[in-house]
Design an enzyme around this catalytic site. Sequence first.
Site, PDB file in Angstrom:
ATOM      1  N   THR A 261       0.023  -5.640  -7.404  1.00 56.20           N
ATOM      2  CA  THR A 261       0.298  -5.407  -5.931  1.00 56.20           C
ATOM      3  C   THR A 261      -0.415  -4.354  -5.529  1.00 56.20           C
ATOM      4  OG1 THR A 261       2.446  -5.940  -6.063  1.00 56.20           O
ATOM      5  CG2 THR A 261       2.091  -4.603  -4.194  1.00 56.20           C
TER       6      THR A 261
ATOM      7  N   GLU B   4       4.640  -4.728  -9.476  1.00 53.66           N
ATOM      8  CA  GLU B   4       3.860  -3.318  -9.258  1.00 53.66           C
ATOM      9  C   GLU B   4       3.532  -3.436  -9.357  1.00 53.66           C
ATOM     10  OE1 GLU B   4       5.282  -1.988  -6.875  1.00 53.66           O
ATOM     11  OE2 GLU B   4       7.679  -2.623  -7.328  1.00 53.66           O
TER      12      GLU B   4
ATOM     13  N   GLU C 253       4.712  -7.672   1.676  1.00 51.52           N
ATOM     14  CA  GLU C 253       5.781  -6.570   2.222  1.00 51.52           C
ATOM     15  C   GLU C 253       6.514  -6.378   3.007  1.00 51.52           C
ATOM     16  OE1 GLU C 253       5.309  -3.273  -0.164  1.00 51.52           O
ATOM     17  OE2 GLU C 253       2.965  -4.266  -0.394  1.00 51.52           O
TER      18      GLU C 253
ATOM     19  N   HIS D  50       5.770   3.253  -8.456  1.00 48.66           N
ATOM     20  CA  HIS D  50       6.112   2.255  -8.279  1.00 48.66           C
ATOM     21  C   HIS D  50       6.438   1.616 -10.263  1.00 48.66           C
ATOM     22  CE1 HIS D  50       7.667   1.655  -4.566  1.00 48.66           C
ATOM     23  NE2 HIS D  50       7.898   3.374  -4.652  1.00 48.66           N
TER      24      HIS D  50
ATOM     25  N   GLU E 185       9.587   0.732  -0.407  1.00 45.42           N
ATOM     26  CA  GLU E 185       9.088   0.248   0.004  1.00 45.42           C
ATOM     27  C   GLU E 185       8.519  -0.576   1.717  1.00 45.42           C
ATOM     28  OE1 GLU E 185       6.849  -2.486  -1.246  1.00 45.42           O
ATOM     29  OE2 GLU E 185       7.160  -1.479  -4.056  1.00 45.42           O
TER      30      GLU E 185
ATOM     31  N   HIS F 228       5.592  -0.288   3.538  1.00 43.95           N
ATOM     32  CA  HIS F 228       4.718  -0.718   3.077  1.00 43.95           C
ATOM     33  C   HIS F 228       4.488  -1.404   4.752  1.00 43.95           C
ATOM     34  CE1 HIS F 228       5.256   0.508  -1.325  1.00 43.95           C
ATOM     35  NE2 HIS F 228       4.714   1.535  -0.123  1.00 43.95           N
TER      36      HIS F 228
ATOM     37  N   TRP G 276       5.157   9.923   3.263  1.00 45.88           N
ATOM     38  CA  TRP G 276       4.656   9.984   5.007  1.00 45.88           C
ATOM     39  C   TRP G 276       5.047   8.557   5.251  1.00 45.88           C
ATOM     40  CZ3 TRP G 276       3.148   3.911   4.921  1.00 45.88           C
ATOM     41  CH2 TRP G 276       3.457   3.206   3.690  1.00 45.88           C
TER      42      TRP G 276
ATOM     43  N   ASP H 125       1.603   4.414  -3.616  1.00 46.72           N
ATOM     44  CA  ASP H 125       3.583   3.979  -4.064  1.00 46.72           C
ATOM     45  C   ASP H 125       3.463   3.050  -4.925  1.00 46.72           C
ATOM     46  OD1 ASP H 125       3.853   5.991  -1.544  1.00 46.72           O
ATOM     47  OD2 ASP H 125       5.001   4.224  -0.219  1.00 46.72           O
ATOM     48  N   GLU H 126       2.336   2.304  -5.163  1.00 37.44           N
ATOM     49  CA  GLU H 126       2.529   1.085  -5.915  1.00 37.44           C
ATOM     50  C   GLU H 126       2.642   1.554  -7.581  1.00 37.44           C
ATOM     51  OE1 GLU H 126       4.496  -1.570  -4.166  1.00 37.44           O
ATOM     52  OE2 GLU H 126       3.731  -2.051  -2.727  1.00 37.44           O
TER      53      GLU H 126
END
Length: 422
Positions: free
Chosen positions: A245, A242, A150, A280, A188, A191, A104, A276-277
């Site tokens: 977050t 991570e 971020e 990760h 990252e 973000h 995305w 996403d986090e």
Amino acid sequence: MALAATLLRFGYPSCKPNAPAGTFRYSKPPTPAVNGVLPTINRSSWRCTAVATAIRWRGKKDVVEDEDEWPSYVTPERLDVLREMEPWVEEHVLPLLKPVEASWQPSDLLPDPAALGSDGFHAACLDLRAGAAGVPDELLVCLVANMVTEEALPTYPSGLNRFEVVRDSTGADATAWARWIRGWSAEENRHGDLLNRYMHLSARFDMREVERTVQRLIRDGMRVPGPVRSPLHGFVYLTFQERATAIAHGNTARLTGTRGAGDAALARICGTVAADEKRHEEAYTRIVGRLFELEPDAAVRAMAYMMRRQIDMPTAFINDGRHSGREFYDRFIAIAQQAGTYTISDYRGIIEHLIRQWGVEELAAGLSGEGRQARDYLCALPNKIQRMEEKVLDRAAKARNKPTPIPINWIFDRTISVLLPD
């Protein structure tokens, strides 16, 4: 709540053991086996000394302070473990990165003038602003801090590149470790862009003040506790961060969505970042998990070392331009606890999760005496935090603190009323 300012420094307070250097020696097994220092508030008007003393748990039984322990994690033998892990990283970690073509981008989640035309873009922005209008100020403040975290991305790869063996020494290394660092940084990077653009379009924020905060944070840097060259300690830190977050963004999505403040666009944005986090987090969880298999004694001691010290959120040096040192950060953590974007319960849950994930309670074979101490310390830590949390809540209720109004320049100096300790 007052609890926040006493028990955590938003995100991510934690707790850390030690032992003599040279204790560990790497011996590759034939087959891999299938927090606590919590900071006190510095300002005298917010001090809760009795609680802080109890929280630190720095009795002789709990911690042997020996700053000579961590160099044993960067001996040639130990670093060879990381070199030998590279094929495993290629197979088990790099696949967690998404191809650019499948990823995305911020423009997918926000009004696009090229696609909508001027009239359509204007209408979409009005809709976005209408949704943002119902978000409470305390959630807006938490959103700014999440976004600033971020946006401070330039600091984070530089931190990873201080670690021996795993760093990207030229900026274009072909190792699996270096490719992970660059790929992780690239993901990252979206973000902050996404959150920043949403905030700009929503018209709820004084963006000049927010942008100054970003510049100050990158300028001032961040403080990572413990060894700065040991990858094992660093990976424990990153796993914790991570997950924290992801929780903060996920809680923000829940609180701002249709069942909360009614901003579906913001909820979708925060949920996308949280996903996403989570990927990760999974990468760093796998890395540390593999090290627990290869070197359980070193891994459990490194984890305890970090947990005995404070794991701050990278925004620990956040500065709104009015307050010095940790003063603004200390105010913000109280707002985050009160808003529910990140709480002491979330913090305790992270420790419990990692203990389960890495099988800390089941560790037995291959542990030294210090390793067993570290294991027992970690397993007892969640209950210690919970008991302290209950005590502080009880004291806060008895104290009947009155809310303190805190003006926040990010939201045009509107005030947030927060309970702070005496």
